[in-house]
Design a protein around this motif. Structure first.
Motif, PDB file in Angstrom:
ATOM      1  N   ASP A 125     -12.532  25.724 -13.098  1.00  0.00           N
ATOM      2  CA  ASP A 125     -11.897  26.578 -13.402  1.00  0.00           C
ATOM      3  C   ASP A 125     -11.458  25.527 -14.573  1.00  0.00           C
ATOM      4  O   ASP A 125      -9.660  25.938 -14.093  1.00  0.00           O
ATOM      5  N   GLY A 126     -11.310  23.911 -14.872  1.00  0.00           N
ATOM      6  CA  GLY A 126     -10.386  23.078 -15.587  1.00  0.00           C
ATOM      7  C   GLY A 126      -9.318  22.340 -15.647  1.00  0.00           C
ATOM      8  O   GLY A 126      -8.952  21.555 -15.806  1.00  0.00           O
ATOM      9  N   THR A 127      -9.263  22.804 -13.991  1.00  0.00           N
ATOM     10  CA  THR A 127      -8.278  22.053 -13.472  1.00  0.00           C
ATOM     11  C   THR A 127      -8.871  20.397 -12.580  1.00  0.00           C
ATOM     12  O   THR A 127     -10.150  19.842 -12.540  1.00  0.00           O
ATOM     13  N   TYR A 128      -8.227  19.344 -12.689  1.00  0.00           N
ATOM     14  CA  TYR A 128      -8.582  18.578 -12.693  1.00  0.00           C
ATOM     15  C   TYR A 128      -7.292  17.076 -12.520  1.00  0.00           C
ATOM     16  O   TYR A 128      -6.401  17.610 -11.576  1.00  0.00           O
ATOM     17  N   THR A 129      -7.627  16.593 -11.116  1.00  0.00           N
ATOM     18  CA  THR A 129      -6.759  15.543  -9.906  1.00  0.00           C
ATOM     19  C   THR A 129      -7.103  14.096 -10.247  1.00  0.00           C
ATOM     20  O   THR A 129      -8.222  13.162 -10.918  1.00  0.00           O
ATOM     21  N   LEU A 130      -5.725  13.139 -11.750  1.00  0.00           N
ATOM     22  CA  LEU A 130      -6.323  11.965 -12.012  1.00  0.00           C
ATOM     23  C   LEU A 130      -5.227  11.009 -11.267  1.00  0.00           C
ATOM     24  O   LEU A 130      -3.866  11.272 -11.745  1.00  0.00           O
ATOM     25  N   ALA A 131      -5.904   9.918 -10.578  1.00  0.00           N
ATOM     26  CA  ALA A 131      -4.548   9.000 -10.306  1.00  0.00           C
ATOM     27  C   ALA A 131      -4.006   8.042 -11.030  1.00  0.00           C
ATOM     28  O   ALA A 131      -5.502   7.661 -11.664  1.00  0.00           O
ATOM     29  N   CYS A 143       0.573  -1.149  -0.279  1.00  0.00           N
ATOM     30  CA  CYS A 143       0.181  -0.404   0.474  1.00  0.00           C
ATOM     31  C   CYS A 143       0.425   0.987  -0.030  1.00  0.00           C
ATOM     32  O   CYS A 143       1.924   1.339   0.967  1.00  0.00           O
ATOM     33  N   PHE A 144       0.823   2.523  -0.738  1.00  0.00           N
ATOM     34  CA  PHE A 144       1.295   3.414  -0.489  1.00  0.00           C
ATOM     35  C   PHE A 144      -0.103   4.531  -0.923  1.00  0.00           C
ATOM     36  O   PHE A 144      -0.631   4.500  -1.431  1.00  0.00           O
ATOM     37  N   ALA A 145       0.666   6.189  -0.577  1.00  0.00           N
ATOM     38  CA  ALA A 145      -0.165   7.315  -1.003  1.00  0.00           C
ATOM     39  C   ALA A 145       0.284   7.505  -2.398  1.00  0.00           C
ATOM     40  O   ALA A 145       1.038   6.975  -3.286  1.00  0.00           O
ATOM     41  N   PRO A 146      -1.124   7.669  -3.576  1.00  0.00           N
ATOM     42  CA  PRO A 146      -1.126   6.914  -4.642  1.00  0.00           C
ATOM     43  C   PRO A 146      -0.598   9.108  -5.211  1.00  0.00           C
ATOM     44  O   PRO A 146      -0.208   9.813  -5.159  1.00  0.00           O
ATOM     45  N   VAL A 147       0.084   7.897  -7.078  1.00  0.00           N
ATOM     46  CA  VAL A 147       0.629   9.285  -7.700  1.00  0.00           C
ATOM     47  C   VAL A 147      -0.546   9.926  -8.487  1.00  0.00           C
ATOM     48  O   VAL A 147      -1.856   9.346  -8.888  1.00  0.00           O
ATOM     49  N   SER A 148      -0.985  11.136  -8.829  1.00  0.00           N
ATOM     50  CA  SER A 148      -1.206  11.670  -9.182  1.00  0.00           C
ATOM     51  C   SER A 148      -0.963  12.476 -10.852  1.00  0.00           C
ATOM     52  O   SER A 148       0.384  13.251  -9.932  1.00  0.00           O
ATOM     53  N   PHE A 149      -1.231  12.755 -11.205  1.00  0.00           N
ATOM     54  CA  PHE A 149      -1.248  14.162 -12.643  1.00  0.00           C
ATOM     55  C   PHE A 149      -2.421  15.160 -12.781  1.00  0.00           C
ATOM     56  O   PHE A 149      -3.406  14.458 -12.546  1.00  0.00           O
ATOM     57  N   LYS A 150      -1.581  16.074 -11.927  1.00  0.00           N
ATOM     58  CA  LYS A 150      -2.651  17.361 -11.790  1.00  0.00           C
ATOM     59  C   LYS A 150      -2.111  18.873 -13.123  1.00  0.00           C
ATOM     60  O   LYS A 150      -1.349  18.187 -14.032  1.00  0.00           O
ATOM     61  N   GLY A 151      -3.824  18.085 -13.800  1.00  0.00           N
ATOM     62  CA  GLY A 151      -3.477  19.974 -14.130  1.00  0.00           C
ATOM     63  C   GLY A 151      -4.925  20.290 -14.934  1.00  0.00           C
ATOM     64  O   GLY A 151      -5.585  20.733 -14.063  1.00  0.00           O
ATOM     65  N   ILE A 152      -5.228  21.469 -16.570  1.00  0.00           N
ATOM     66  CA  ILE A 152      -5.732  21.987 -16.431  1.00  0.00           C
ATOM     67  C   ILE A 152      -6.187  21.763 -17.936  1.00  0.00           C
ATOM     68  O   ILE A 152      -5.747  21.687 -19.011  1.00  0.00           O
ATOM     69  N   VAL A 153      -7.436  21.877 -18.129  1.00  0.00           N
ATOM     70  CA  VAL A 153      -8.112  21.717 -19.830  1.00  0.00           C
ATOM     71  C   VAL A 153      -8.743  23.008 -20.310  1.00  0.00           C
ATOM     72  O   VAL A 153      -9.565  23.349 -19.118  1.00  0.00           O
ATOM     73  N   THR A 154      -8.107  23.171 -21.037  1.00  0.00           N
ATOM     74  CA  THR A 154      -8.939  24.735 -21.478  1.00  0.00           C
ATOM     75  C   THR A 154      -9.022  25.222 -23.068  1.00  0.00           C
ATOM     76  O   THR A 154      -9.076  23.634 -23.941  1.00  0.00           O
ATOM     77  N   ASN A 155     -10.165  25.177 -23.456  1.00  0.00           N
ATOM     78  CA  ASN A 155     -10.149  25.902 -24.856  1.00  0.00           C
ATOM     79  C   ASN A 155      -8.715  26.581 -25.721  1.00  0.00           C
ATOM     80  O   ASN A 155      -8.393  27.550 -25.158  1.00  0.00           O
ATOM     81  N   ALA A 156      -8.672  25.668 -26.682  1.00  0.00           N
ATOM     82  CA  ALA A 156      -7.031  25.740 -26.970  1.00  0.00           C
ATOM     83  C   ALA A 156      -7.594  27.424 -27.863  1.00  0.00           C
ATOM     84  O   ALA A 156      -6.777  27.970 -28.558  1.00  0.00           O
ATOM     85  N   LEU A 157      -8.489  28.506 -27.903  1.00  0.00           N
ATOM     86  CA  LEU A 157      -8.724  29.423 -29.081  1.00  0.00           C
ATOM     87  C   LEU A 157      -9.179  30.005 -28.170  1.00  0.00           C
ATOM     88  O   LEU A 157      -8.938  31.102 -28.914  1.00  0.00           O
ATOM     89  N   ASP A 158      -9.606  30.206 -27.221  1.00  0.00           N
ATOM     90  CA  ASP A 158      -9.472  31.363 -26.155  1.00  0.00           C
ATOM     91  C   ASP A 158      -9.019  31.312 -24.529  1.00  0.00           C
ATOM     92  O   ASP A 158      -8.824  32.494 -23.643  1.00  0.00           O
ATOM     93  N   ASP A 159      -8.308  30.081 -24.520  1.00  0.00           N
ATOM     94  CA  ASP A 159      -7.805  29.639 -23.243  1.00  0.00           C
ATOM     95  C   ASP A 159      -8.519  29.490 -21.633  1.00  0.00           C
ATOM     96  O   ASP A 159      -8.156  29.692 -20.673  1.00  0.00           O
ATOM     97  N   LYS A 160     -10.194  29.755 -22.245  1.00  0.00           N
ATOM     98  CA  LYS A 160     -10.679  29.715 -20.828  1.00  0.00           C
ATOM     99  C   LYS A 160     -10.525  28.290 -20.885  1.00  0.00           C
ATOM    100  O   LYS A 160     -10.865  27.302 -21.360  1.00  0.00           O
ATOM    101  N   PRO A 161     -11.044  28.003 -19.260  1.00  0.00           N
ATOM    102  CA  PRO A 161     -11.532  26.657 -18.707  1.00  0.00           C
ATOM    103  C   PRO A 161     -12.368  26.129 -19.223  1.00  0.00           C
ATOM    104  O   PRO A 161     -13.885  26.314 -19.402  1.00  0.00           O
ATOM    105  N   ILE A 162     -12.259  24.657 -19.299  1.00  0.00           N
ATOM    106  CA  ILE A 162     -13.682  23.906 -19.371  1.00  0.00           C
ATOM    107  C   ILE A 162     -13.904  22.762 -18.721  1.00  0.00           C
ATOM    108  O   ILE A 162     -13.030  21.803 -17.951  1.00  0.00           O
ATOM    109  N   GLN A 163     -14.764  22.871 -18.210  1.00  0.00           N
ATOM    110  CA  GLN A 163     -15.477  21.769 -17.484  1.00  0.00           C
ATOM    111  C   GLN A 163     -16.133  20.587 -17.359  1.00  0.00           C
ATOM    112  O   GLN A 163     -16.769  20.971 -18.442  1.00  0.00           O
TER     113      GLN A 163
END
Length: 463
Positions: A101-107, A58-78
């Motif tokens: 705000d477009g952010t996500y956390t993925l284990a 058993c371990f603490a999980p590794v996560s990827f964190k980032g943000i998803v945005t609209n390529a044309l206006d840089d606004k966040p995507i929910q």
């Protein structure tokens, strides 16, 4: 910069089937057995991971964190769905949903060494959202994210590689979505994770838990929902889709193992020193004819091909066979006046198929800029540069947008001499800032195409 960073991620095989993963330098609950597959036996906030030369711990999980945005206006995507995949495009994680705000956390899974540290491995991301084109989708390719670069406690990877920019659809009206699961019939030990689901020309990916959502499905009272992955025969289902609504609880069942083989051969002529390539089966319903590209289901790729090739366990369906599609210095010979150069369409219905004619593959025109090795940002009017083909007497140049739509062409680019690079300035309408584009050049001799730039190079984002 998000549109540039979209092309983060490509692949390397990742053996674990863990639900999530990675963590502290030291394992936890070493004396207590845990299950990687079922994710049981660990305290809250921990995950069960495979350990080299030892039992899972058993371990603490590794996560990827980032943000998803609209390529044309840089606004966040929910509401975007993000999943991690291994080298065979199998889903190895649950789904993360982007916040307002477009952010996500993925284990993500992370096999450990004997000291409890993550073992080097690379994963890729896929992202889907309502009103946006799926990422990655050719010619945009996914570049690798290194699991063992996670830092902190709990360990996290958060770099430009984990940020994703999605290209909005030109018209998202009249579209709905479909949500469901893929399950195996009783007695079948077959895993659907990573299967490609298609409905109305749009696709989604089956996650680690067997769930899927297909966004951007045209509204219709009768939409066929199908899923594809090597080794799986999945029974399709027909459902109704309403605009602006999601059709829920669609269950697709794995009825049997797929056993059909598709075989063929290719010959590499004038490969410029390159003698190994790959062949893929793209779903016909996703194929863009003028750009010669489509989506490839999990497992329907054969690499290290020098002559004969065979796809094993191909499910029933209609496919397009693409040789030398990936970046390897080779392309399918574009000279349609000779045999072995046509794009081949096949239909598998439980039977083995041997392609009647072999593919001819030749050396590509070397892409110089933009997009030689990865997507590049281009400001203002772009200039396209590629290496000269000494055998040509002229060139044809075409520019496509991210949807495979031809936006400009020059079909009479003069030849050059002295082994110089060919340079052509864009002459079409103003490019859309944030949009992804690709240029393709073809060398011509006596009115016949003889070579071209590679299918996945020459990609750039306009600024």
């Amino acid at each position: 910069m998000h549109a540039l960073r979209v092309l983060t991620i490509a692949t390397l095989s990742f053996a674990t089937a863990a639900l999530a993963g990675c963590g502290d330098d030291e394992p936890r609950n070493e004396n207590k057995s845990c299950s990687v597959q079922a994710q049981t036996g660990c305290e809250s906030g921990q995950v069960c991971e495979e350990v080299e030369g030892a039992e899972p711990a058993c371990f603490a999980p590794v996560s990827f964190k980032g943000i998803v945005t609209n390529a044309l206006d840089d606004k966040p995507i929910q509401g975007a769905r993000i999943v991690a995949r291994d080298a065979n495009d199998a889903a190895v994680s649950p789904v993360a949903i982007s916040a307002a705000d477009g952010t996500y956390t993925l284990a993500v899974p992370a096999r450990r060494d004997s000291a409890g540290k993550p073992v080097a491995a690379k994963l890729t991301l896929r992202a889907d959202a309502s009103g946006y084109q799926t990422f990655p989708l050719a010619p945009r390719i996914a570049l690798p994210i290194d699991v063992d670069t996670a830092a902190g406690s709990p360990p996290v990877v958060q770099t430009a590689a984990t940020d994703i920019a999605l290209v909005p659809l030109p018209n998202a009206s009249g579209l709905g979505s479909i949500a469901g699961t893929v399950v195996a019939d009783a007695g079948l030990d077959l895993v659907p994770a990573g299967a490609l689901v298609i409905a109305g020309g749009s696709t989604g990916i089956v996650d680690f838990k067997g769930n899927f959502v297909v966004f951007n499905v045209p509204a219709n009272a009768s939409v066929d929902v199908q899923a594809y992955a090597a080794g799986l025969q999945i029974t399709p289902k027909t459902v109704a889709v309403e605009a602006g609504k999601q059709t829920e609880n669609v269950e697709l069942r794995i009825s049997s193992a797929a056993t059909a083989d598709v075989s063929g051969k290719l010959s590499i002529v004038n490969g410029n020193g390159n003698s190994v390539t790959s062949v893929v089966l793209a779903l016909e319903d996703t194929f863009v004819e003028n750009a010669a590209r489509g989506e490839v289901p999990k497992g329907l790729r054969v690499g290290n091909v020098t002559g004969d090739f065979v796809f094993n366990d191909v499910p029933d369906g209609k496919y397009v066979v693409l040789a030398a599609f990936e970046n390897d210095g080779l392309v399918r010979d574009p000279d349609t006046s000779i045999g072995g150069t046509q794009i081949v369409h096949i239909e598998v219905a439980g039977q083995n198929i041997t392609l009647a004619e072999g593919f001819k593959v030749t050396g590509s025109l070397a892409t110089v800029s933009p997009g030689k090795d990865a997507i590049e940002e281009v400001t203002g009017t772009p200039t396209f540069v590629w290496a000269d083909d000494s055998s040509e007497d002229m060139y044809e140049l075409r520019v496509f947008d991210a949807f495979g739509v031809l936006v400009w062409e020059d079909l009479a680019v003069p030849s050059v001499s002295g082994s110089k690079d060919v340079t052509v300035q864009y002459g079409g309408e103003a490019l859309t800032p944030g949009m992804i584009y690709q240029f393709r050049a073809t060398s011509m001799k006596d009115g016949v195409p003889i070579s071209q730039t590679e299918d996945l190079r020459g990609v750039f984002v306009a600024r």
